[in-house]
Enzyme design. Structure first.
Site, PDB file in Angstrom:
ATOM      1  N   HIS A  71      13.426   7.818  -7.669  1.00 18.50           N
ATOM      2  CA  HIS A  71      14.440   6.767  -7.494  1.00 18.50           C
ATOM      3  C   HIS A  71      15.598   6.981  -8.482  1.00 18.50           C
ATOM      4  O   HIS A  71      15.830   8.084  -8.950  1.00 18.50           O
ATOM      5  CB  HIS A  71      13.814   5.386  -7.618  1.00 18.50           C
ATOM      6  CG  HIS A  71      12.621   5.204  -6.724  1.00 18.50           C
ATOM      7  ND1 HIS A  71      12.744   5.040  -5.363  1.00 18.50           N
ATOM      8  CD2 HIS A  71      11.288   5.220  -6.993  1.00 18.50           C
ATOM      9  CE1 HIS A  71      11.534   4.936  -4.831  1.00 18.50           C
ATOM     10  NE2 HIS A  71      10.637   5.060  -5.788  1.00 18.50           N
TER      11      HIS A  71
ATOM     12  N   GLU B 298      10.948   0.349 -11.432  1.00 22.56           N
ATOM     13  CA  GLU B 298      10.215   1.612 -11.360  1.00 22.56           C
ATOM     14  C   GLU B 298      11.060   2.792 -11.815  1.00 22.56           C
ATOM     15  O   GLU B 298      10.570   3.700 -12.496  1.00 22.56           O
ATOM     16  CB  GLU B 298       9.714   1.848  -9.935  1.00 22.56           C
ATOM     17  CG  GLU B 298       8.901   3.105  -9.782  1.00 22.56           C
ATOM     18  CD  GLU B 298       8.605   3.460  -8.339  1.00 22.56           C
ATOM     19  OE1 GLU B 298       7.982   4.521  -8.128  1.00 22.56           O
ATOM     20  OE2 GLU B 298       9.010   2.706  -7.435  1.00 22.56           O
TER      21      GLU B 298
ATOM     22  N   HIS C 277       6.281   8.536 -10.149  1.00 19.86           N
ATOM     23  CA  HIS C 277       6.460   7.237  -9.522  1.00 19.86           C
ATOM     24  C   HIS C 277       5.473   6.240 -10.097  1.00 19.86           C
ATOM     25  O   HIS C 277       4.544   6.602 -10.823  1.00 19.86           O
ATOM     26  CB  HIS C 277       6.255   7.341  -7.999  1.00 19.86           C
ATOM     27  CG  HIS C 277       7.352   8.065  -7.289  1.00 19.86           C
ATOM     28  ND1 HIS C 277       8.357   7.414  -6.607  1.00 19.86           N
ATOM     29  CD2 HIS C 277       7.600   9.395  -7.166  1.00 19.86           C
ATOM     30  CE1 HIS C 277       9.184   8.306  -6.092  1.00 19.86           C
ATOM     31  NE2 HIS C 277       8.744   9.517  -6.415  1.00 19.86           N
TER      32      HIS C 277
ATOM     33  N   GLU D  83       1.486   8.776  -8.933  1.00 14.96           N
ATOM     34  CA  GLU D  83       1.651   7.321  -8.985  1.00 14.96           C
ATOM     35  C   GLU D  83       0.923   6.843 -10.237  1.00 14.96           C
ATOM     36  O   GLU D  83      -0.305   6.697 -10.250  1.00 14.96           O
ATOM     37  CB  GLU D  83       1.058   6.663  -7.735  1.00 14.96           C
ATOM     38  CG  GLU D  83       1.747   7.029  -6.434  1.00 14.96           C
ATOM     39  CD  GLU D  83       3.031   6.239  -6.204  1.00 14.96           C
ATOM     40  OE1 GLU D  83       3.468   5.522  -7.133  1.00 14.96           O
ATOM     41  OE2 GLU D  83       3.575   6.332  -5.103  1.00 14.96           O
TER      42      GLU D  83
END
Length: 344
Positions: A11, A25, A78, A143
């Site tokens: 992102h 995040e 992430h 993650e």
């Protein structure tokens, strides 16, 4: 021999990723990615980042950055997100297929983070994620806990340095800088990875990114051991190819790159569905050609320094919603947009 690792903080810019309370995040991803990159660089690895500040690049752009630089491993950072706060906890690693290196990295990192206190949610195959399927080297998406889990956030904040070292150690164990003998076929048993199918958007255990992207997230089938190189993202530019045409139009300030259809009466506003936002023309053209091959009418529009890919137009919001759902069913992340037009 030096090893090159591409590190991707997920992102960025206008795309915050998952948001919980005042936590974004994109910020956690960048902070951890830079820390892991520093650990690996200190150990002698060459590190290339897809971003080092708060800026947006589409997943296609990130894949091109990685492929242009070359490298031995692509590592994307992430944080996960659940529909309800504190519903889930744990770390998870996503891979494209059963590439041995990607699986070793994923397994090592998960186990190292489990020792810190995270629940180990295992390894999952995700063929729809652009940064996994469009990179030409083995790729792993990490993650690192759920951003809307108080326990995972506590572990993330209180053990940040240990987490960075644990991830770096997992990578170095799977991809050592030097070997003392010729590699042999591995007999290590890696647990099978479940196959999942994605509907509309790039998701990770329930997380849906807000902006069109990762258009994130045609699979490249692998043989039993080696990974087939991903197809070239875009054809080589020539004076008549669409990439060169787009570059010329972008350089022409007087050019209007979004043609209005002449066969329809001109309303004051058209509705489109945006399915991509890119920095590089090569990636924008690739997505347009993919959409047209699926029967969609795709156009591009310059938005600041980026290139948006829109499907349409349609006359009203109801038609836009129908088009959006069709695109989502075909695996695209979508955003309904309008283009104001004053009729003659």
């Amino acid at each position: 021999m030096s090893k090159t690792i591409i590190i991707d903080p997920g992102h960025g810019g206008f795309d915050p990723g998952a948001v919980y309370e005042n936590r974004k995040e994109k910020d956690d991803n960048l902070r951890l990615a830079l820390a892991v990159g520093q650990e690996l660089q200190n150990a002698g690895y060459q590190i290339i980042y897809t971003r080092t500040d708060d800026r947006y690049d589409s997943p296609y752009d990130k894949a091109q950055i990685a492929n242009s630089a070359g490298g031995d491993l692509f590592l994307s950072f992430h944080r996960n997100f659940a529909e309800t706060p504190d519903l889930y906890q744990g770390v998870q690693a996503l891979v494209y297929d059963k590439n041995p290196l990607a699986l070793r990295v994923a397994k090592n990192v998960n186990e190292n983070l489990e020792e810190i206190g995270f629940k180990n949610l295992g390894i999952e195959s995700r063929k729809e994620l652009v940064v996994l399927r469009r990179t030409s080297m083995p790729a792993v998406l990490l993650e690192v806990g759920f951003i809307n889990s108080k326990e995972d956030n506590r572990l993330f904040d209180e053990n940040f340095d240990a987490i960075a070292r644990a991830i770096a150690d997992g990578v170095m164990a799977a991809l050592p800088l030097r070997t003392t003998h010729a590699p042999t076929a591995s007999t290590e048993q890696v647990p099978p990875i479940p196959q999942t199918t994605s509907d509309a958007s790039q998701t990770t255990s329930g997380k849906t990114n807000q902006m069109s992207a990762d258009a994130q997230h045609a699979p490249v089938e692998a043989a039993s051991a080696p990974v087939e190189k991903a197809r070239s993202i875009a054809p080589e530019a020539s004076p008549s190819d669409p990439v060169a045409d787009m570059r010329r139009q972008l350089a022409d300030a007087s050019c209007e790159p979004l043609p209005m259809p002449e066969e329809k009466p001109m309303p004051r506003m058209w509705y489109y569905v945006q399915v991509g936002l890119f920095r590089y023309p090569e990636n924008a053209v690739y997505l347009m050609e993919q959409l047209k091959g699926q029967g969609y009418s795709a156009v591009w529009k310059r938005i600041g320094g980026l290139i948006a890919i829109w499907v349409g137009p349609v006359d009203n919001l109801d038609e836009a919603v129908v088009l959006q759902r069709k695109l989502q069913n075909d695996g695209y992340e979508t955003l309904i947009v309008t283009d104001d037009y004053i009729g003659k």
